[in-house]
Motif scaffolding. Structure first.
Motif, mmCIF file in Angstrom:
data_model
loop_
_atom_site.group_PDB
_atom_site.id
_atom_site.type_symbol
_atom_site.label_atom_id
_atom_site.label_comp_id
_atom_site.label_asym_id
_atom_site.label_seq_id
_atom_site.Cartn_x
_atom_site.Cartn_y
_atom_site.Cartn_z
ATOM 1 N N ILE A 1 0.840 -1.203 0.000
ATOM 2 C CA ILE A 1 0.000 0.000 0.000
ATOM 3 C C ILE A 1 0.878 1.258 0.000
ATOM 4 O O ILE A 1 0.646 2.199 -0.762
ATOM 5 C CB ILE A 1 -0.951 -0.010 1.221
ATOM 6 C CG1 ILE A 1 -1.901 -1.209 1.123
ATOM 7 C CG2 ILE A 1 -1.726 1.300 1.328
ATOM 8 C CD1 ILE A 1 -2.654 -1.513 2.402
ATOM 9 N N ILE A 2 1.903 1.225 0.845
ATOM 10 C CA ILE A 2 2.804 2.382 0.911
ATOM 11 C C ILE A 2 3.515 2.556 -0.436
ATOM 12 O O ILE A 2 3.638 3.674 -0.957
ATOM 13 C CB ILE A 2 3.860 2.204 2.038
ATOM 14 C CG1 ILE A 2 3.185 1.979 3.387
ATOM 15 C CG2 ILE A 2 4.832 3.388 2.076
ATOM 16 C CD1 ILE A 2 2.515 3.176 3.995
ATOM 17 N N ALA A 3 3.955 1.422 -1.023
ATOM 18 C CA ALA A 3 4.647 1.505 -2.319
ATOM 19 C C ALA A 3 3.720 2.093 -3.369
ATOM 20 O O ALA A 3 4.129 2.924 -4.194
ATOM 21 C CB ALA A 3 5.127 0.120 -2.743
ATOM 22 N N GLU A 4 2.456 1.688 -3.353
ATOM 23 C CA GLU A 4 1.505 2.214 -4.340
ATOM 24 C C GLU A 4 1.276 3.712 -4.115
ATOM 25 O O GLU A 4 1.268 4.501 -5.067
ATOM 26 C CB GLU A 4 0.179 1.448 -4.264
ATOM 27 C CG GLU A 4 -0.806 1.910 -5.324
ATOM 28 C CD GLU A 4 -1.931 0.917 -5.594
ATOM 29 O OE1 GLU A 4 -1.753 -0.289 -5.355
ATOM 30 O OE2 GLU A 4 -2.995 1.360 -6.046
ATOM 31 N N ALA A 5 1.134 4.099 -2.847
ATOM 32 C CA ALA A 5 0.912 5.519 -2.540
ATOM 33 C C ALA A 5 2.108 6.346 -2.989
ATOM 34 O O ALA A 5 1.956 7.408 -3.602
ATOM 35 C CB ALA A 5 0.673 5.696 -1.046
ATOM 36 N N ARG A 6 3.308 5.839 -2.710
ATOM 37 C CA ARG A 6 4.522 6.581 -3.103
ATOM 38 C C ARG A 6 4.625 6.696 -4.613
ATOM 39 O O ARG A 6 4.963 7.754 -5.140
ATOM 40 C CB ARG A 6 5.770 5.856 -2.587
ATOM 41 C CG ARG A 6 5.972 6.055 -1.112
ATOM 42 C CD ARG A 6 7.464 5.860 -0.747
ATOM 43 N NE ARG A 6 7.624 5.995 0.681
ATOM 44 C CZ ARG A 6 8.019 5.007 1.489
ATOM 45 N NH1 ARG A 6 8.354 3.816 0.997
ATOM 46 N NH2 ARG A 6 8.118 5.208 2.782
ATOM 47 N N SER A 7 4.333 5.593 -5.314
ATOM 48 C CA SER A 7 4.491 5.652 -6.768
ATOM 49 C C SER A 7 3.439 6.574 -7.373
ATOM 50 O O SER A 7 3.725 7.307 -8.321
ATOM 51 C CB SER A 7 4.476 4.258 -7.397
ATOM 52 O OG SER A 7 3.217 3.667 -7.278
ATOM 53 N N LEU A 8 2.236 6.587 -6.815
ATOM 54 C CA LEU A 8 1.210 7.509 -7.324
ATOM 55 C C LEU A 8 1.628 8.957 -7.080
ATOM 56 O O LEU A 8 1.521 9.803 -7.966
ATOM 57 C CB LEU A 8 -0.138 7.227 -6.653
ATOM 58 C CG LEU A 8 -0.861 5.947 -7.107
ATOM 59 C CD1 LEU A 8 -2.031 5.625 -6.183
ATOM 60 C CD2 LEU A 8 -1.360 6.079 -8.547
ATOM 61 N N ALA A 9 2.128 9.222 -5.862
ATOM 62 C CA ALA A 9 2.547 10.593 -5.531
ATOM 63 C C ALA A 9 3.679 11.046 -6.455
ATOM 64 O O ALA A 9 3.701 12.184 -6.927
ATOM 65 C CB ALA A 9 2.977 10.676 -4.069
ATOM 66 N N ALA A 10 4.601 10.127 -6.735
ATOM 67 C CA ALA A 10 5.733 10.474 -7.602
ATOM 68 C C ALA A 10 5.269 10.796 -9.020
ATOM 69 O O ALA A 10 5.953 11.484 -9.762
ATOM 70 C CB ALA A 10 6.737 9.316 -7.626
ATOM 71 N N GLN A 11 4.072 10.290 -9.389
ATOM 72 C CA GLN A 11 3.537 10.573 -10.731
ATOM 73 C C GLN A 11 2.514 11.712 -10.701
ATOM 74 O O GLN A 11 1.727 11.875 -11.620
ATOM 75 C CB GLN A 11 2.891 9.303 -11.299
ATOM 76 C CG GLN A 11 3.906 8.198 -11.550
ATOM 77 C CD GLN A 11 3.222 6.867 -11.851
ATOM 78 O OE1 GLN A 11 2.857 6.597 -12.971
ATOM 79 N NE2 GLN A 11 3.031 6.047 -10.826
ATOM 80 N N GLY A 12 2.506 12.474 -9.616
ATOM 81 C CA GLY A 12 1.690 13.693 -9.585
ATOM 82 C C GLY A 12 0.358 13.591 -8.880
ATOM 83 O O GLY A 12 -0.375 14.578 -8.792
#
Ligand code: SAH
Length: 452
Positions: free
Chosen positions: A187-198
């Motif tokens: 979940i954290i990895a998904e949140a981080r990757s989404l945030a990194a994509q804006g």
């Protein structure tokens, strides 16, 4: 160079979970080299991500499925993938017989069957590392599909799959299987990757989202997860839904009150305001419990907003029992009420053991009475915001106006020629209605920072 890439199209119906599942599937299809198209007539892979929560949703899915059959007749190479709650988790034999023109059947939230099917097409997917791809699908990180990349402001993240509660009317536990919490690392990895994509806002999803971690020994719970996500860089807002009155605890309320990024908006369905109906629905609480809970939420989290769900016309619901529901809504004055007419669903306790005895006309009358009441309530609540300056996160432009939401999830429209996408800006409310508001920006948005 001629564009020879194969194309995919995903038709999505139903809940936020399906929206999240479709995006994840799109992401993995692009990983295999497919390109998105919004034209069903030119697609090579057509996915139908379906909902069956009410008969109307099931009819819509079947209607669409039959409408695309001629495409398959014309182009036998077209891959049709039926996914989601119409398929369910308990085998596909019967469906396969009924729908011979469907190539692949996938349970909810599972891109696996389609990816496996397409991966047999070796000519096309020459270089794809399928094992790695499937692994990546399940494990957090997500690459936003190209057509949404750089534009997506708000995204859903499933945190609990399935449901083990078995409300008498509800088909979801049968179609989505038992409750399974996702590993916190994913979940954290998904949140981080989404945030990194804006992405600026995430909404955590579960049929009973408050039960996050309760199926895992020593695992973090929802309050812990919110604390971890609050530290993810780049995210501005965090939300979660849907809560169940029996599991929405004070620890969650306090986490919301304490964490700056977690927004004060809750979705806590009551379903009915009469204790006998609640008992027949197997909801596990009384209207008194619910009233106490709402009072507690409002004390713990000041200036919050609360949405509820109500079903009218459950088997045996008398006029008097319906009046209890009406009175409850009138008393509690919720910000939003999602209303539904009872629809008997296969396999459920209410379909098997109770008669759908409330005439459609009565269901509609009850529905409209609640709708009118809610319109008055929401108008009053929103009117109190007139003249206030509120932070709004802007998502996209609709018919020339920027569309955004307040922290309490209220819809706001603003006129501006600037690019407001993904920005949280202070706006003064200039007009309010029951379902939306208009506002004026207090400051010009900061000009974009150009990085080399
Ligand atoms: N797990 C979530 C979401 C369930 S589906 C929850 O408990 O709220 C969303 C809503 O659809 C439910 O809250 C309920 O109000 C409605 N719903 C579910 N089954 C239904 C049925 N058989 N007929 C009519 N409405 C239904």
């Amino acid at each position: 160079m001629e564009n020879t890439a194969k194309k995919y199209h995903i038709w999505t119906a139903g809940c936020q979970m399906n929206v999240a599942d479709s995006r994840r599937l799109g992401s993995s299809l692009e990983h295999l080299g497919y390109q998105f198209t919004d034209n069903v007539k030119e697609t090579d892979v057509l996915v139908l991500n379906t909902c069956v929560v009410r008969q109307s949703a099931e009819n819509k899915a079947l209607g669409f499925l039959h409408s695309i059959r001629p495409l398959k007749d014309k182009n036998p190479d077209l891959v049709i993938n039926l996914m989601g709650c119409l398929v369910g988790v308990r085998g596909t034999e019967k469906l396969q017989k009924k729908l011979p023109f469907v190539d692949v059947f996938s349970p909810p939230s599972d891109p696996g069957p389609l990816i496996a099917h397409l991966s047999q097409d070796d000519d096309f997917i020459a270089e794809a590392d399928v094992t790695r791809n499937r692994f990546a699908l399940m494990d957090g990180e997500i690459i936003i599909p190209e057509h949404e990349r750089g534009k997506l402001v708000s995204a859903f993240i499933p945190i609990v799959y399935g449901c083990s509660h078995a409300c008498a009317y509800c088909i979801i536990p049968y179609q989505r299987g038992v409750e399974r919490s996702r590993p916190v690392g994913d979940i954290i990895a998904e949140a981080r990757s989404l945030a990194a994509q804006g992405v600026k806002e995430i909404t955590l999803l579960g049929q009973i989202v408050d039960r996050y971690g309760k199926d895992v020994e020593d695992g973090p719970n929802l309050a812990d997860l919110l604390r971890l996500l609050n530290d993810v860089e780049g995210l501005e807002r965090i939300r979660f839904l849907t809560s169940h009155p029996n599991y929405f605890g004070v620890d969650i309320m306090r986490a919301v009150a304490e964490l700056d990024k977690v927004m004060p908006h809750f979705e806590v369905p009551i379903q009915a305001g009469n204790d006998e109906v609640l008992e027949n629905m197997k909801r596990g609480y009384t209207h008194g419990d619910y009233r106490k809970l709402i009072a507690q939420i409002r004390t713990e989290v000041s200036n919050c907003s609360i949405a509820t769900d109500i079903i009218v016309g459950f088997p045996g619901e008398t006029d008097e029992q319906f009046e209890d529901t009406y009175q409850l809504l009138a008393d509690l004055k919720m910000d939003v009420a999602h209303l539904a007419r009872y629809s008997p669903r296969n396999k459920t306790v209410s379909k098997r053991q109770m008669k759908d005895d409330i005439p459609d006309k009565v269901k509609r009358e009850r529905f409209h009475r609640l709708e009118d009441l809610q319109k008055t309530i929401a108008s009053e609540i929103n009117a109190r915001l007139l003249g206030e300056a509120l932070p709004v996160l802007f998502e996209n432009k609709v018919k020339g106006r920027w569309r955004g939401r307040t922290s309490t999830n209220k819809l706001v429209f603003v006129e501006s020629d600037d690019d407001l996408r993904g920005k949280v800006l202070s706006a003064r409310i200039t007009w309010t209605g029951p379902w939306s508001m208009q506002a004026q920006l207090l400051n010009k948005p900061p000009s974009p920072v150009i990085l080399d």
